[in-house]
Design a protein around this motif. Structure first.
Motif, short mmCIF file in Angstrom:
data_model
loop_
_atom_site.label_atom_id
_atom_site.label_comp_id
_atom_site.label_asym_id
_atom_site.label_seq_id
_atom_site.Cartn_x
_atom_site.Cartn_y
_atom_site.Cartn_z
N ILE A 148 0.83 -1.21 0.00
CA ILE A 148 0.00 0.00 0.00
C ILE A 148 0.86 1.26 0.00
CG2 ILE A 148 -1.61 1.35 1.41
CD1 ILE A 148 -3.01 -1.28 2.07
N ILE A 149 1.92 1.28 0.79
CA ILE A 149 2.79 2.45 0.85
C ILE A 149 3.50 2.67 -0.49
CG2 ILE A 149 4.89 3.38 1.90
CD1 ILE A 149 3.90 2.09 4.54
N VAL A 150 4.05 1.61 -1.05
CA VAL A 150 4.77 1.73 -2.33
C VAL A 150 3.82 2.09 -3.46
CG1 VAL A 150 6.09 0.43 -4.05
CG2 VAL A 150 6.68 0.25 -1.64
N SER A 151 2.65 1.44 -3.51
CA SER A 151 1.71 1.74 -4.59
C SER A 151 1.16 3.16 -4.47
CB SER A 151 0.56 0.74 -4.62
OG SER A 151 -0.22 0.83 -3.46
N LEU A 152 0.96 3.64 -3.25
CA LEU A 152 0.52 5.02 -3.07
C LEU A 152 1.57 6.01 -3.55
CD1 LEU A 152 -1.73 6.84 -2.01
CD2 LEU A 152 -0.64 6.76 0.22
N PHE A 153 2.82 5.75 -3.23
CA PHE A 153 3.91 6.62 -3.69
C PHE A 153 3.98 6.66 -5.21
CE2 PHE A 153 8.34 7.01 -5.09
CZ PHE A 153 8.60 8.31 -4.64
N TYR A 154 4.00 5.49 -5.84
CA TYR A 154 4.08 5.45 -7.30
C TYR A 154 2.81 5.98 -7.97
CZ TYR A 154 8.54 3.12 -7.21
OH TYR A 154 9.87 2.84 -7.02
N ARG A 155 1.67 5.78 -7.32
CA ARG A 155 0.42 6.31 -7.86
C ARG A 155 0.45 7.83 -7.88
NH1 ARG A 155 -5.15 5.91 -4.63
NH2 ARG A 155 -6.23 7.46 -5.83
N ILE A 156 0.92 8.44 -6.81
CA ILE A 156 1.02 9.90 -6.77
C ILE A 156 1.98 10.41 -7.84
CG2 ILE A 156 1.83 11.84 -5.37
CD1 ILE A 156 0.68 10.31 -2.92
N GLN A 157 3.12 9.74 -7.98
CA GLN A 157 4.09 10.15 -9.00
C GLN A 157 3.53 9.99 -10.41
OE1 GLN A 157 7.04 11.63 -8.34
NE2 GLN A 157 6.45 11.51 -6.19
N PHE A 158 2.86 8.88 -10.67
CA PHE A 158 2.30 8.61 -11.99
C PHE A 158 1.19 9.60 -12.34
CE2 PHE A 158 -0.83 6.25 -14.62
CZ PHE A 158 -0.05 6.12 -15.76
N GLU A 159 0.31 9.85 -11.38
CA GLU A 159 -0.80 10.78 -11.63
C GLU A 159 -0.29 12.19 -11.86
OE1 GLU A 159 -3.44 10.29 -8.37
OE2 GLU A 159 -4.12 8.31 -9.06
N LYS A 160 0.77 12.55 -11.17
CA LYS A 160 1.36 13.88 -11.36
C LYS A 160 1.95 13.99 -12.77
CE LYS A 160 4.65 16.88 -9.00
NZ LYS A 160 5.64 16.90 -7.91
N ALA A 161 2.54 12.92 -13.26
CA ALA A 161 3.17 12.93 -14.58
C ALA A 161 2.15 13.00 -15.71
CB ALA A 161 4.05 11.71 -14.76
N ILE A 162 0.99 12.37 -15.54
CA ILE A 162 0.00 12.36 -16.63
C ILE A 162 -1.11 13.38 -16.41
CG2 ILE A 162 0.43 9.93 -17.16
CD1 ILE A 162 -2.31 9.33 -15.85
N ASN A 163 -1.06 14.15 -15.33
CA ASN A 163 -2.11 15.12 -15.00
C ASN A 163 -3.48 14.45 -14.97
OD1 ASN A 163 -0.33 17.29 -14.77
ND2 ASN A 163 -0.39 17.64 -16.99
#
Length: 73
Positions: free
Chosen positions: A18-33
Motif C-alpha cells: 500500500i505504501i509503495v503503490s501510493l507513492f508510485y500512484r502519486i508520482q504517476f498521476e502527477k506525470a500524466i495530469n
C-alpha cells in the motif's frame, strides 16, 4: 497445496504494498495530469490486487491484532 502466508507476513506485505503503490500512484498521476475519476480508477485497480489475493487465501491478514478473531469451538 495452496500457497498461503501467515498473518504477520501478510500484514507486513500488505502494508509495504500500500505504501509503495501510493507513492508510485502519486508520482504517476502527477506525470500524466490525471483527473479525479482516473485517480479513483487507478486506486481501485491497485486495491483489487490485494483484495483478490486475500479472497484466494494467499494472504491471510491478521490486521496487526486490531480485531479479535472468532474462535472455533
Amino acid at each position: 497445496m495452496k500457497f498461503q502466508l501467515n498473518g504477520t507476513v501478510s500484514d507486513v506485505l500488505i502494508t509495504i504494498y500500500i505504501i509503495v503503490s501510493l507513492f508510485y500512484r502519486i508520482q504517476f498521476e502527477k506525470a500524466i495530469n490525471a483527473t479525479p475519476i482516473q485517480s479513483v480508477a487507478i486506486g481501485i485497480s491497485l486495491l483489487l490486487i490485494v483484495w483478490s489475493l486475500i479472497k484466494m487465501k494467499v494472504l491471510n491478514p491478521h490486521w496487526f491484532g486490531l480485531f479479535s478473531s472468532k474462535k472455533k469451538k
